[in-house]
Design a protein around this motif. Structure first.
Motif, PDB file in Angstrom:
ATOM      1  N   LEU A   1      54.355 -70.160  13.596  1.00 50.91           N
ATOM      2  CA  LEU A   1      55.408 -70.437  12.609  1.00 50.91           C
ATOM      3  C   LEU A   1      56.721 -70.875  13.247  1.00 50.91           C
ATOM      4  CD1 LEU A   1      54.893 -67.361  10.222  1.00 50.91           C
ATOM      5  CD2 LEU A   1      53.874 -69.650  10.048  1.00 50.91           C
ATOM      6  N   VAL A   2      56.864 -70.647  14.541  1.00 50.43           N
ATOM      7  CA  VAL A   2      58.158 -70.889  15.195  1.00 50.43           C
ATOM      8  C   VAL A   2      58.578 -72.347  15.066  1.00 50.43           C
ATOM      9  CG1 VAL A   2      59.371 -70.928  17.403  1.00 50.43           C
ATOM     10  CG2 VAL A   2      57.948 -68.963  16.793  1.00 50.43           C
TER      11      VAL A   2
ATOM     12  N   VAL B   1      54.224 -65.657   4.349  1.00 49.70           N
ATOM     13  CA  VAL B   1      55.014 -66.379   5.349  1.00 49.70           C
ATOM     14  C   VAL B   1      56.499 -66.301   5.005  1.00 49.70           C
ATOM     15  CG1 VAL B   1      55.508 -68.643   6.343  1.00 49.70           C
ATOM     16  CG2 VAL B   1      53.144 -67.931   5.994  1.00 49.70           C
ATOM     17  N   ALA B   2      56.828 -66.505   3.733  1.00 54.92           N
ATOM     18  CA  ALA B   2      58.230 -66.413   3.322  1.00 54.92           C
ATOM     19  C   ALA B   2      58.789 -65.032   3.619  1.00 54.92           C
ATOM     20  CB  ALA B   2      58.366 -66.737   1.838  1.00 54.92           C
ATOM     21  N   ASN B   3      57.997 -63.997   3.419  1.00 53.92           N
ATOM     22  CA  ASN B   3      58.458 -62.633   3.678  1.00 53.92           C
ATOM     23  C   ASN B   3      58.632 -62.362   5.165  1.00 53.92           C
ATOM     24  OD1 ASN B   3      58.654 -61.741   0.997  1.00 53.92           O
ATOM     25  ND2 ASN B   3      56.474 -61.271   0.899  1.00 53.92           N
ATOM     26  N   VAL B   4      57.682 -62.794   5.992  1.00 52.55           N
ATOM     27  CA  VAL B   4      57.777 -62.507   7.414  1.00 52.55           C
ATOM     28  C   VAL B   4      58.937 -63.264   8.047  1.00 52.55           C
ATOM     29  CG1 VAL B   4      56.256 -64.293   8.400  1.00 52.55           C
ATOM     30  CG2 VAL B   4      56.339 -62.007   9.426  1.00 52.55           C
ATOM     31  N   VAL B   5      59.252 -64.429   7.524  1.00 58.31           N
ATOM     32  CA  VAL B   5      60.414 -65.163   8.014  1.00 58.31           C
ATOM     33  C   VAL B   5      61.702 -64.507   7.525  1.00 58.31           C
ATOM     34  CG1 VAL B   5      61.646 -67.362   7.994  1.00 58.31           C
ATOM     35  CG2 VAL B   5      59.153 -67.336   8.179  1.00 58.31           C
ATOM     36  N   GLY B   6      61.700 -64.084   6.273  1.00 53.52           N
ATOM     37  CA  GLY B   6      62.916 -63.544   5.677  1.00 53.52           C
ATOM     38  C   GLY B   6      63.247 -62.127   6.062  1.00 53.52           C
TER      39      GLY B   6
ATOM     40  N   ALA C   1      67.488 -72.106   7.290  1.00 51.26           N
ATOM     41  CA  ALA C   1      67.122 -71.756   5.912  1.00 51.26           C
ATOM     42  C   ALA C   1      66.907 -73.007   5.059  1.00 51.26           C
ATOM     43  CB  ALA C   1      68.199 -70.872   5.301  1.00 51.26           C
ATOM     44  N   GLU C   2      67.684 -74.059   5.348  1.00 49.26           N
ATOM     45  CA  GLU C   2      67.534 -75.297   4.587  1.00 49.26           C
ATOM     46  C   GLU C   2      66.199 -75.952   4.951  1.00 49.26           C
ATOM     47  OE1 GLU C   2      70.805 -77.883   5.110  1.00 49.26           O
ATOM     48  OE2 GLU C   2      72.310 -76.435   4.436  1.00 49.26           O
ATOM     49  N   GLY C   3      65.487 -76.301   3.961  1.00 48.38           N
ATOM     50  CA  GLY C   3      64.204 -76.950   4.187  1.00 48.38           C
ATOM     51  C   GLY C   3      63.062 -75.992   4.494  1.00 48.38           C
ATOM     52  N   ARG C   4      63.329 -74.686   4.460  1.00 49.74           N
ATOM     53  CA  ARG C   4      62.263 -73.732   4.783  1.00 49.74           C
ATOM     54  C   ARG C   4      61.154 -73.763   3.744  1.00 49.74           C
ATOM     55  NH1 ARG C   4      64.535 -68.160   5.692  1.00 49.74           N
ATOM     56  NH2 ARG C   4      65.181 -69.158   7.633  1.00 49.74           N
ATOM     57  N   ALA C   5      61.524 -73.828   2.480  1.00 52.43           N
ATOM     58  CA  ALA C   5      60.508 -73.865   1.430  1.00 52.43           C
ATOM     59  C   ALA C   5      59.594 -75.069   1.600  1.00 52.43           C
ATOM     60  CB  ALA C   5      61.175 -73.891   0.059  1.00 52.43           C
ATOM     61  N   GLU C   6      60.195 -76.205   1.956  1.00 52.35           N
ATOM     62  CA  GLU C   6      59.391 -77.410   2.181  1.00 52.35           C
ATOM     63  C   GLU C   6      58.473 -77.223   3.385  1.00 52.35           C
ATOM     64  OE1 GLU C   6      60.054 -82.189   3.141  1.00 52.35           O
ATOM     65  OE2 GLU C   6      61.738 -80.895   2.583  1.00 52.35           O
ATOM     66  N   GLY C   7      59.001 -76.561   4.433  1.00 47.24           N
ATOM     67  CA  GLY C   7      58.185 -76.311   5.617  1.00 47.24           C
ATOM     68  C   GLY C   7      57.009 -75.395   5.317  1.00 47.24           C
TER      69      GLY C   7
ATOM     70  N   ALA D   1      55.590 -75.002   2.400  1.00 47.97           N
ATOM     71  CA  ALA D   1      54.667 -75.731   1.528  1.00 47.97           C
ATOM     72  C   ALA D   1      53.740 -76.638   2.334  1.00 47.97           C
ATOM     73  CB  ALA D   1      55.446 -76.541   0.499  1.00 47.97           C
ATOM     74  N   GLY D   2      54.207 -77.079   3.511  1.00 47.40           N
ATOM     75  CA  GLY D   2      53.396 -77.957   4.343  1.00 47.40           C
ATOM     76  C   GLY D   2      52.362 -77.237   5.180  1.00 47.40           C
ATOM     77  N   LEU D   3      52.352 -75.915   5.158  1.00 53.13           N
ATOM     78  CA  LEU D   3      51.386 -75.138   5.931  1.00 53.13           C
ATOM     79  C   LEU D   3      50.099 -74.946   5.144  1.00 53.13           C
ATOM     80  CD1 LEU D   3      53.764 -72.296   7.223  1.00 53.13           C
ATOM     81  CD2 LEU D   3      52.901 -74.239   8.554  1.00 53.13           C
ATOM     82  N   PRO D   4      48.971 -74.722   5.835  1.00 52.67           N
ATOM     83  CA  PRO D   4      47.746 -74.357   5.111  1.00 52.67           C
ATOM     84  C   PRO D   4      47.966 -73.060   4.342  1.00 52.67           C
ATOM     85  CG  PRO D   4      47.279 -74.877   7.416  1.00 52.67           C
ATOM     86  CD  PRO D   4      48.767 -74.797   7.298  1.00 52.67           C
ATOM     87  N   ASP D   5      47.194 -72.849   3.297  1.00 51.49           N
ATOM     88  CA  ASP D   5      47.298 -71.624   2.503  1.00 51.49           C
ATOM     89  C   ASP D   5      45.889 -71.072   2.256  1.00 51.49           C
ATOM     90  OD1 ASP D   5      48.149 -69.552   0.961  1.00 51.49           O
ATOM     91  OD2 ASP D   5      48.927 -70.754  -0.695  1.00 51.49           O
ATOM     92  N   PRO D   6      45.493 -70.010   2.964  1.00 49.14           N
ATOM     93  CA  PRO D   6      46.315 -69.230   3.908  1.00 49.14           C
ATOM     94  C   PRO D   6      46.410 -69.911   5.266  1.00 49.14           C
ATOM     95  CG  PRO D   6      44.114 -68.311   3.798  1.00 49.14           C
ATOM     96  CD  PRO D   6      44.149 -69.411   2.776  1.00 49.14           C
ATOM     97  N   VAL D   7      47.349 -69.412   6.075  1.00 52.43           N
ATOM     98  CA  VAL D   7      47.542 -69.937   7.417  1.00 52.43           C
ATOM     99  C   VAL D   7      47.242 -68.841   8.434  1.00 52.43           C
ATOM    100  CG1 VAL D   7      50.022 -69.384   7.311  1.00 52.43           C
ATOM    101  CG2 VAL D   7      49.193 -71.055   8.984  1.00 52.43           C
ATOM    102  N   ALA D   8      46.596 -69.205   9.518  1.00 55.20           N
ATOM    103  CA  ALA D   8      46.286 -68.250  10.588  1.00 55.20           C
ATOM    104  C   ALA D   8      47.515 -68.082  11.477  1.00 55.20           C
ATOM    105  CB  ALA D   8      45.099 -68.740  11.412  1.00 55.20           C
ATOM    106  N   VAL D   9      47.990 -66.836  11.611  1.00 56.34           N
ATOM    107  CA  VAL D   9      49.200 -66.543  12.387  1.00 56.34           C
ATOM    108  C   VAL D   9      48.903 -65.369  13.326  1.00 56.34           C
ATOM    109  CG1 VAL D   9      51.623 -65.856  12.294  1.00 56.34           C
ATOM    110  CG2 VAL D   9      50.680 -67.342  10.515  1.00 56.34           C
ATOM    111  N   THR D  10      49.322 -65.504  14.564  1.00 59.75           N
ATOM    112  CA  THR D  10      49.069 -64.475  15.568  1.00 59.75           C
ATOM    113  C   THR D  10      50.103 -63.361  15.491  1.00 59.75           C
ATOM    114  OG1 THR D  10      48.100 -66.094  17.072  1.00 59.75           O
ATOM    115  CG2 THR D  10      48.849 -64.018  18.043  1.00 59.75           C
ATOM    116  N   ALA D  11      49.628 -62.137  15.466  1.00 58.37           N
ATOM    117  CA  ALA D  11      50.487 -60.962  15.670  1.00 58.37           C
ATOM    118  C   ALA D  11      50.232 -60.486  17.092  1.00 58.37           C
ATOM    119  CB  ALA D  11      50.159 -59.861  14.673  1.00 58.37           C
TER     120      ALA D  11
END
Length: 411
Positions: free
Chosen positions: A325-326, A369-374, A383-389, A391-401
């Protein structure tokens, strides 16, 4: 027990947040004079010198002193996002690993998790990694998978693990551990009159000037206690207390919104609003463990409040944590040099006795994703353009913890 992840036991009456705080009051110290605090009434805590601190109706107590702290802490919006993300079970493996590190029996950490014969003890810079590709986003499956894994690791000896039919846990060198707080110098302010209720900011906990505290005994005869610094919602402290029957906890945070939430986190935890950099308002040697998850740490103060043989457990993200997500969302990245700074900050007072890596893949919805970023420092970046970013991700998206759980003891 934990409002953020674990449902309360059906039919068990739960004490009000104020009652939870009062049951832990004997662990606390006056921020003015370091005297022990008691609860002469349900509405306030008081020390022998007469300094009094009102208990908020939400169940926490403010032990901040002097001018307003420069530490702002998490905002209500950040805490709301964090609670939502934690309730989804995405960080259950981390909470379980933390609880295992704290509650492992024996002051020498002689368990398979952090044992003398473990790979982490033999080579402190090597880490066993829990890899769980395709981990479900649901709380139920995450909790079930993690509890099974960690329960097996805790029960087995090293030889038994090696003979196990399960696939071996791979090892890997981690690039860096995230350290969100630079080391801070101990305050050198000359102590003010300890009898002055309006004393300014100072460091009141000089051990030579503090009387030996009375024995601290919790209900049921146990004296085990845990302090979490930067507790936030209280999610991790609740997980630790769930693994330590009868133990009590103190959730400490500089954010008022966090103090309000943490007051409801666990039936055996009290919530305190305080700035750790000004000194922990906790009695000398009062706690058996201090935990710190993604939060600043004050090494001198942690060493002071730990009981003999106590452990300091720190959870830090690695450079791979949330790595997917970075770039797309402009999140704050992890500085690889912070691993060394963590060692520098703790090295004079603590020695590492074990290190465990926890790494797995989460399947996150766009809301996740919105929660983990926020919920973290990235909430204030790009913050600007985050919603658009998003929206461009797969749903769901694979993210490493990817985090490291490190256990320290006082030198």
């Amino acid at each position: 027990m934990n409002n953020n992840a674990y449902p309360p036991t059906v039919g068990t009456p739960e004490p009000a947040p104020t009652e939870r705080l009062l049951s832990c009051a004997d662990l606390l110290a006056c921020p003015h004079c370091a005297g022990p605090l008691t609860a002469p009434t349900p509405a306030a805590l008081r020390c022998p010198r007469g300094h009094s601190f009102d208990v908020a109706k939400q169940g926490y107590v403010t032990l901040l002193t002097g001018a307003a702290t420069k530490m702002t802490g998490d905002t209500p919006a950040m805490l709301e996002a964090r609670a939502a993300f934690q309730s989804g079970g995405h960080f259950t493996p981390i909470a379980q690993a933390l609880a295992a590190a704290v509650s492992a029996p024996g002051t020498d950490l002689d368990t398979p998790v952090f044992g003398a014969n473990s790979p982490t003890a033999a080579a402190p810079r090597r880490h066993r990694t829990i890899t769980m590709p395709g981990l479900s986003a649901s709380a139920a499956s995450a909790a079930r998978l993690t509890a099974t894994l960690l329960a097996g690791r805790t029960r087995q000896t090293t030889a038994e693990r090696e003979a196990s039919a399960r696939e071996p846990i791979p090892t890997s060198d981690f690039d860096a551990c995230r350290d969100d707080a630079a080391s801070a110098r101990r305050s050198g302010v000359t102590p003010a009159d300890r009898g002055d209720a309006n004393v300014g900011p100072r460091h009141p906990f000089a051990p030579a000037e503090s009387a030996t505290p009375e024995p601290i005994v919790a209900a049921g005869g146990t004296n085990r206690a845990v302090l979490e610094i930067g507790a936030g919602t209280g999610y991790y402290l609740a997980a630790v207390l769930d693994s330590m029957g009868g133990a009590r906890g103190i959730a400490l945070d500089v954010s008022k919104a966090a103090a309000r939430r943490a007051a409801r986190a666990h039936t055996r935890a009290g919530s305190v609003l305080a700035d750790a950099w000004r000194g922990l308002p906790v009695r000398d040697g009062a706690v058996d463990a201090v935990v710190c998850v993604f939060a600043p740490r004050n090494a001198d103060e942690v060493a002071r409040v730990l009981a003999p043989g106590g452990r300091f457990v720190v959870v830090t993200p690695t450079s791979r944590h949330l790595g997917e997500l970075v770039g797309p969302l402009g999140m704050v990245s992890v500085d690889a040099g912070k691993q060394e700074r963590l060692g520098d900050a703790l090295g004079e007072r603590f020695e590492v006795v074990g290190r465990e890596a926890v790494e797995y893949v989460m399947r996150l919805s766009h809301d996740d994703v919105a929660n983990v970023v926020g919920m973290g420092p990235s909430a204030f970046h790009a913050a600007e353009g985050r919603a658009e970013g998003i929206a461009g991700l797969p749903d769901p998206v694979a993210v490493t913890a990817s985090v490291t759980v490190s256990v320290y003891r006082v030198r």
